[in-house]
Every structure is written in C-alpha cells, then in structure tokens.
Design an enzyme around this catalytic site. Structure first.
Site, PDB file in Angstrom:
ATOM      1  N   GLY A 262       0.943  -1.172  -0.130  1.00 12.75           N
ATOM      2  CA  GLY A 262      -0.097   0.110   0.083  1.00 12.75           C
ATOM      3  C   GLY A 262       0.959   1.348   0.045  1.00 12.75           C
TER       4      GLY A 262
ATOM      5  N   CYS B 165      -0.410   2.693 -10.413  1.00  8.42           N
ATOM      6  CA  CYS B 165      -1.272   3.078  -9.112  1.00  8.42           C
ATOM      7  C   CYS B 165      -2.788   3.399  -9.620  1.00  8.42           C
ATOM      8  CB  CYS B 165      -0.840   3.919  -8.288  1.00  8.42           C
ATOM      9  SG  CYS B 165       0.789   4.408  -8.239  1.00  8.42           S
TER      10      CYS B 165
ATOM     11  N   LYS C 231       7.769   3.587 -15.671  1.00 10.11           N
ATOM     12  CA  LYS C 231       7.557   2.000 -15.033  1.00 10.11           C
ATOM     13  C   LYS C 231       5.752   1.527 -15.178  1.00 10.11           C
ATOM     14  CE  LYS C 231       8.549  -0.898 -11.217  1.00 10.11           C
ATOM     15  NZ  LYS C 231       8.944  -1.199 -10.311  1.00 10.11           N
TER      16      LYS C 231
ATOM     17  N   ASN D 116       6.187  -4.310 -13.727  1.00 13.32           N
ATOM     18  CA  ASN D 116       5.422  -4.227 -11.609  1.00 13.32           C
ATOM     19  C   ASN D 116       4.742  -5.288 -11.926  1.00 13.32           C
ATOM     20  OD1 ASN D 116       4.848  -2.898  -9.294  1.00 13.32           O
ATOM     21  ND2 ASN D 116       4.532  -0.759 -10.877  1.00 13.32           N
TER      22      ASN D 116
ATOM     23  N   GLY E 286      12.234 -10.563 -11.309  1.00 14.97           N
ATOM     24  CA  GLY E 286      12.830 -12.369 -10.958  1.00 14.97           C
ATOM     25  C   GLY E 286      13.790 -12.152 -10.880  1.00 14.97           C
TER      26      GLY E 286
ATOM     27  N   GLY F 153      15.003  -7.365  -7.625  1.00 12.30           N
ATOM     28  CA  GLY F 153      13.726  -6.477  -6.974  1.00 12.30           C
ATOM     29  C   GLY F 153      13.758  -7.160  -5.157  1.00 12.30           C
TER      30      GLY F 153
HETATM   31  C1  FMN Z   1       7.592  -5.833  -1.433  1.00  5.49           C
HETATM   32  C2  FMN Z   1       7.610  -4.622  -2.520  1.00  5.49           C
HETATM   33  C3  FMN Z   1       7.048  -3.117  -2.748  1.00  5.49           C
HETATM   34  C4  FMN Z   1       6.774  -2.945  -4.093  1.00  5.49           C
HETATM   35  N1  FMN Z   1       7.394  -1.281  -4.031  1.00  5.49           N
HETATM   36  C5  FMN Z   1       7.292  -0.699  -5.178  1.00  5.49           C
HETATM   37  C6  FMN Z   1       7.236   0.784  -5.834  1.00  5.49           C
HETATM   38  O1  FMN Z   1       6.709   1.019  -4.291  1.00  5.49           O
HETATM   39  N2  FMN Z   1       7.194   1.181  -6.229  1.00  5.49           N
HETATM   40  C7  FMN Z   1       7.640   0.607  -7.814  1.00  5.49           C
HETATM   41  O2  FMN Z   1       7.193   1.112  -8.678  1.00  5.49           O
HETATM   42  N3  FMN Z   1       7.550  -0.445  -7.666  1.00  5.49           N
HETATM   43  C8  FMN Z   1       7.089  -1.819  -6.655  1.00  5.49           C
HETATM   44  N4  FMN Z   1       7.421  -2.720  -6.290  1.00  5.49           N
HETATM   45  C9  FMN Z   1       7.612  -3.562  -7.807  1.00  5.49           C
HETATM   46  C10 FMN Z   1       9.001  -3.818  -7.873  1.00  5.49           C
HETATM   47  O3  FMN Z   1      10.053  -2.990  -7.817  1.00  5.49           O
HETATM   48  C11 FMN Z   1       9.406  -4.776  -9.484  1.00  5.49           C
HETATM   49  O4  FMN Z   1       8.994  -4.274 -10.839  1.00  5.49           O
HETATM   50  C12 FMN Z   1       8.367  -5.941  -9.315  1.00  5.49           C
HETATM   51  O5  FMN Z   1       8.873  -6.055  -7.883  1.00  5.49           O
HETATM   52  C13 FMN Z   1       9.468  -6.595 -10.154  1.00  5.49           C
HETATM   53  O6  FMN Z   1      10.713  -6.891  -9.752  1.00  5.49           O
HETATM   54  P1  FMN Z   1      11.155  -8.598  -9.265  1.00  5.49           P
HETATM   55  O7  FMN Z   1      10.640 -10.089  -9.674  1.00  5.49           O
HETATM   56  O8  FMN Z   1      12.253  -8.494  -9.152  1.00  5.49           O
HETATM   57  O9  FMN Z   1      10.175  -7.903  -7.638  1.00  5.49           O
HETATM   58  C14 FMN Z   1       7.781  -4.049  -5.488  1.00  5.49           C
HETATM   59  C15 FMN Z   1       7.843  -4.928  -4.732  1.00  5.49           C
HETATM   60  C16 FMN Z   1       7.747  -5.485  -4.021  1.00  5.49           C
HETATM   61  C17 FMN Z   1       7.805  -6.871  -4.144  1.00  5.49           C
END
Ligand code: FMN
Ligand code: FAD
Ligand code: FES
Lengths: 303, 243
Positions: A72, A131, A166, A193, A245, A266
């Site tokens: 959130g 969002c 993004k 995202n 990932g 991430g």
């Molecule tokens: C706990 C958590 C919080 C996240 N918060 C944001 C955020 O505040 N803003 C945003 O653009 N993406 C946010 N993301 C998305 C990540 O930046 C990323 O786009 C997404 O997790 C895919 O990459 P990954 O598989 O390497 O985690 C969040 C992801 C996670 C897991």
C-alpha cells in the site's frame, strides 16, 4: 577484462544492476551490509505527495517461486524524503539515485516530480503508473493508454531529468501503453511492475491479503517479464529497464538480450540481502562464459 | 545481521507438533533475548522467522511448532542438513528496562524467547516469575527447563489438564511484579495489557517479506507512526504501541 558499463538516458552506469523500488527502502538497511556504490544505482521506495501508512496486515503472502505483496505504498511523503532520506542517501551513495514516484491523480504525480526534479542526486524519475486513479474510478493509470499518455505528458512538462515510465503488466497489450508513453515524451520505460495475484486462506476460505489481491513478483514472473521486454523493444525506440524475477547474472544477460539497457533486481534482495553485489560480482564470469566482452553489445541481441 | 550456514544437530519432538531444532553455526550476531532468525527452508521462496530460544558459541536453539506446510516439511529434515539463516534480527528485550521482579508471560509458540530472557535475568540476580499458557498439557514445553534456571513457573491450560484452567492471565501475579515481558498471540498480548498497568515489553508477530527492514511488509501501526516489527521490533515497549 570485460566491460559492464551501460548508459541510461545519458547517465553512465558502472554496471546495469539497479535495485528495484520497494525492495530496497531508501538504501539505509543495505548500507551496513555492503558498499552501495557497487550498484549501478537503486530506485528508492515509491514516494507520494502525502505520507502513507500503507495497508493493514498481512501484507505478504508466499507463492511458489515468489510472493504477493500489498504494502500500500507506505512512505514518509515527498517532503520528508527530501529533508530526511536524500541527505542520508548522500552519506552512503555517491551516484545518481532513481526516484520512484507514485500518485493517485495527475496533480500528485506532477507536484512530487517537480520537487524531486530539483534534487541534485536524483538521476532519473521513475514514474510508477500502476497506482489506482482516484479520479478515474480507481482504475490504474497504467492500464489505459490514454491515461498513461496523459501522466507522461504532465510529468514531462514538470521535469528536465530523464523520465522513465514504469509500466504495469496487468494489460492486454503492453506495447500500446508503451507507444503512448513514447509519444508523450518519455525518455525510457521500465517494466514490469508486479502482476495481480490472489491467495486464499483455507481456514477462513477468504483471501489472505486484506483487500483480496496482491502484486506477484519473484522468479515466477521472469518469463513474463522477458516476454514483455521483448515485445516492447520491438514496439518503441526508447531504452528499457527490465525487471521481474531477476536473481542471477545469467538472468541479467537474458534480460539484456531481450532488450533491456539496464536491469532491476527486486524480490531477490528480500531473501538474499547481498543479492545485488553477488549478481554484480558474477557478471564478468557469466559474460566470459557466454563470449560477451562488452555488455552494451548484447542489448536487444535476441531480436 | 549476519548470514550463517547452519547444520542441523538435532530436530526432535518435545510436545505435540512442537520440535526442538538445535543448529551448529556462528551465533555472534545475537545480542539480545527476543531477537530472531529468518530461516530459509528448502523449496520455499520466503524465509521463516523464528525466535532464538537460546544460543552459545557455535550453537543455536530454536523451538518450532508445525503450523503450515513449511514447518511440516521442516520436521523431516535430518541432522547434517544445512540450513541458511539471517541471524541476529530485530530488537529484542531490553534487560536494562526490566525491574527487580519481572514477570515473563508466554503463550504457545511465544514461549521460546522467554527462555534466554529468563536465563539472562536470573544471571543478573533478578527474581524471575514466569507465566505460561498452553492449550493442553500435551502442548506444554520448557516448563522444567525454566524451573531449572531458578524461575518460579506457573502454567495455565485451556482445558485444565496442566496447572490452572484458563488463559495465561489466570496465572499472572501482576501485583508482585515490577514489570512484564510477554510473547504470544496478539489477542493474549492485548488482554494482558488491558489487565495490568505495569510497565511492559511485548514481542509481536507479523508476516514478513524480508525480516531486515527492506520491504515494509511487517508494519504495525502505532501513535508514533508505522513501525517495522522486524526492525524497530519484534519487542516493543507497550507505551510505544499504546496498548
Ligand atoms: C514488497 C514490494 C514493494 C514494492 N514497491 C514498489 C513501489 O513502491 N514502487 C514501484 O514502482 N514498484 C514496487 N514494487 C515492484 C518492484 O519494483 C518490481 O517491479 C517487481 O517486484 C518485479 O521485480 P522482482 O520480481 O525482481 O521483484 C514492489 C515490489 C515488492 C516485492
Ligand atoms: C519474530 C517472530 C518470531 C517467531 N518465533 C517463533 C518461534 O520461536 N517458534 C515458532 O514455532 N514460531 C515462531 N514464529 C511463527 C513462525 O514464523 C510461523 O509459524 C512460520 O513462519 C509458519 O511457516 P509455515 O510454512 O509452516 O506456514 P505457512 O502458513 O505455510 O506459511 C506461509 C507464509 O506465511 C508466513 N507465516 C505463517 N504464519 C506466520 C506467523 N504466525 N508469523 C509469521 N509468519 C507466518 C510464513 O513465514 C510463510 O511466509 C515467529 C514469528 C515471528 C514473526
Ligand atoms: S519484513 Fe520486510 S520490512 Fe519487516
């Protein structure tokens, strides 16, 4: 010696690895663990106009090869980010940082971007359009090409910094959104995202997370992220920041072959706090193994 | 925080669905009772948080209850198996904030961290009283071990099969205590805070994405703003929570 340097919108990166927003806070929890200057950069936590406490708990649900989150957008608000977080970032990180901007109206995006535009250490604005739009019935800006274009145009007028939009993967055709952002002046696109997902609690027979759905990330989404980067690379001429990932140097190389100029890591940070330096350390060996002497040469190599 | 590769020395049942997991590995990161580990289980993406029950140089003791699939699979892991863990996480109990006659209150899987806490308090010459709550006698553990430390232990079970019948509140002698330290289900902690005005520290549980402050997955709302259970906690002064 292999060459890991890349250029993202005119800003030089020593390597393409950028810690992803929301998994790295404002860097402070990682600074005691390793020198953050090893990173290409990091994207700080999604920042909004007003402070946000975030969602009720639980905010995390596990999945095979990943997790759902429903944080959130908990953050201290842009004023505190500027007065407290950026000065602390300056103490542990010498490079340009990526500012992740979130909003619930176009006005929100614009006023947060204007303030961050004036901050010297901000190298790029990364606009999170996943969002919900409170004025548009709650539908995410990023799922409608016209709305995505309008956010891009409005923020474009508010900043001279490189503007990265993004993208949300929760759409039928991500290339349509990508083209709309390119047409309105984005300098780069980052993707993906999180994907909308759901887990149920079998005891209560209700969703585990308080508002039902959450965002899926982690190794489970890697092939979807690769597919979308690959598609968007064909659709626009902008540089892409690929994520979803990524957990190893070989994943970084695969993402760059699909079309990414830089790569974000991430969820991997959450389960291995040293994931980014480990990947960066692995990169030269993985490049040598695959006959790559200069990473810039492989961007979009799969096309 | 430190990342340690542990080796299982022992993984044996001590009560119904409850196991004692003794691990060999570096424990230098643990500074306070109430700190926890985030344990990586083979085949699961997220780590599992467990309180440190006790530690010494080169050896860590956890006590876990089978709750879901991850802990069910943990039961099958044999001595010799390697487990990766992030160690020394969170802010534990502040011994300097404890008075001369602290009351330690534990419910179910909240009991393990109280063992180390009791040990350190006894070593500082405090008169330690412990109140433990379990569902039934078959679920009870650590009672004899806590007595052996020199603590006065009282037990309550919901069905009365061991000690008093009722919740742990039935065996909390708050009148004679200087303060309390509690760990257990949120409902128990809230009921305890409602029942006494004593100064106290409570250890909270929340689902965690990382366990070291990066994801904001474990936030608890307080009058002082949102705080992270894994970083500002898991042990909080009751005044901070306004419970
Ligand atoms: C706990 C958590 C919080 C996240 N918060 C944001 C955020 O505040 N803003 C945003 O653009 N993406 C946010 N993301 C998305 C990540 O930046 C990323 O786009 C997404 O997790 C895919 O990459 P990954 O598989 O390497 O985690 C969040 C992801 C996670 C897991
Ligand atoms: C700081 C802290 C200390 C803890 N100490 C102990 C202890 O000493 N002994 C003990 O038996 N248990 C302890 N727990 C609870 C323990 O973490 C859970 O029982 C365990 O994670 C369940 O895993 P599972 O795979 O069996 O459950 P599943 O339900 O299959 O797990 C799914 C996901 O939910 C999470 N989860 C489920 N229940 C809980 C819970 N109650 N708390 C936090 N996360 C949960 C899991 O970690 C996993 O990510 C502690 C929790 C916290 C937060
Ligand atoms: S679990 Fe990630 S911040 Fe606490």
């Amino acid at each position: 010696m292999v060459d890991t340097r890349v250029d993202l919108c005119g800003v030089a990166l020593s390597n393409p690895v950028i810690a992803a927003s929301g998994t790295f806070g404002f860097g402070q929890d990682f600074a005691p663990l390793y020198d953050l200057n090893q990173l290409g950069s990091f994207s700080f936590k999604g920042t909004t106009w007003l402070p946000r406490e975030g969602n009720p708990s639980p905010r995390i649900a596990e999945c095979p090869a990943g997790l759902l989150n429903a944080i959130g957008l908990q953050n201290p608000g842009v004023h505190k980010v500027i007065s407290e977080e950026l000065p602390r970032i300056r103490q542990v990180f010498d490079k340009p940082v990526m500012a992740n901007v979130s909003g619930f109206s176009i006005e929100d995006y614009v006023r947060v971007s204007e303030l961050l535009d004036a901050q010297a250490q901000v190298g790029w604005l990364e606009i999170n359009i996943s969002c919900p739009n409170v004025h548009g019935g709650g539908m995410a800006f990023g799922t409608d090409a016209r709305m995505a274009g309008e956010v891009t145009r409005a923020v474009r007028a508010a900043t001279r910094k490189p503007l990265i939009i993004k993208l949300s993967p929760n759409v039928t055709d991500i290339t349509e959104i990508a083209r709309a952002c390119e047409a309105e002046g984005a300098d780069a696109l980052s993707l993906i995202n999180t994907l909308l997902g759901l887990r149920l609690n079998l005891k209560t027979r209700k969703p585990l997370l308080p508002f039902g759905t959450g965002g899926l990330s982690g190794p489970a989404v890697l092939p979807i992220a690769l597919r979308m980067v690959w598609q968007v690379y064909e659709a626009v001429r902008l540089p892409l920041v690929g994520m979803g990932g990524v957990s190893s140097a070989r994943d970084v190389i695969e993402m760059m072959l699909a079309g990414a100029t830089a790569v974000q890591v991430g969820s991997a940070n959450l389960i291995d706090p040293w994931a980014c330096p480990r990947i960066i350390h692995q990169l030269p060996g993985a490049m040598a193994q695959h006959g790559i002497s200069c990473l810039r040469d492989i961007i979009g190599g799969a096309h | 925080m430190r990342q340690t590769a542990f080796t299982i020395l022992e993984n044996t049942p001590i009560a119904r669905d409850t196991y004692r997991l003794r691990l060999a590995g570096d424990t230098a990161a643990f500074k306070q009772p109430g700190q926890f580990v985030n344990l990586s289980l083979p085949g699961y993406y997220l780590r599992r948080p467990f309180s440190a029950c006790d530690w010494q140089k080169g050896e860590l003791l956890l006590i876990y209850k089978v709750l879901g699939q991850g802990t069910a699979d943990l039961v099958a892991l044999r001595p010799g198996t390697r487990l990766d863990a992030l160690c020394g996480l969170g802010r534990g109990f502040d011994l300097n904030a404890c008075g001369r006659q602290p009351l330690l209150v534990g419910g179910g899987v909240g009991v393990p961290p109280l063992y180390r806490l009791a040990r350190e308090l006894v070593a500082r010459g405090r008169t330690v009283r412990v109140a433990l709550g379990f569902n039934t006698a078959a679920d009870a553990f650590l009672v004899g071990e806590l007595q052996a430390l020199g603590a006065q232990v009282r037990v309550a079970t919901l069905d009365g099969s061991l000690g008093e019948r009722g919740t742990v509140l039935a065996v909390c002698d708050a009148d004679s205590a200087s303060d309390f330290c509690a760990c257990g289900p949120t409902a128990m902690l809230k009921a305890l805070c409602a029942a006494t005005r004593l100064p106290g520290q409570v250890s909270l549980e929340e689902r965690m994405g990382c366990g070291f402050g990066a994801c904001m997955g474990c936030t608890v709302m307080t009058p002082a703003g949102p705080l992270r259970v894994c970083r500002e906690g898991p042990v909080f002064d009751r005044e901070v929570l306004a419970w």
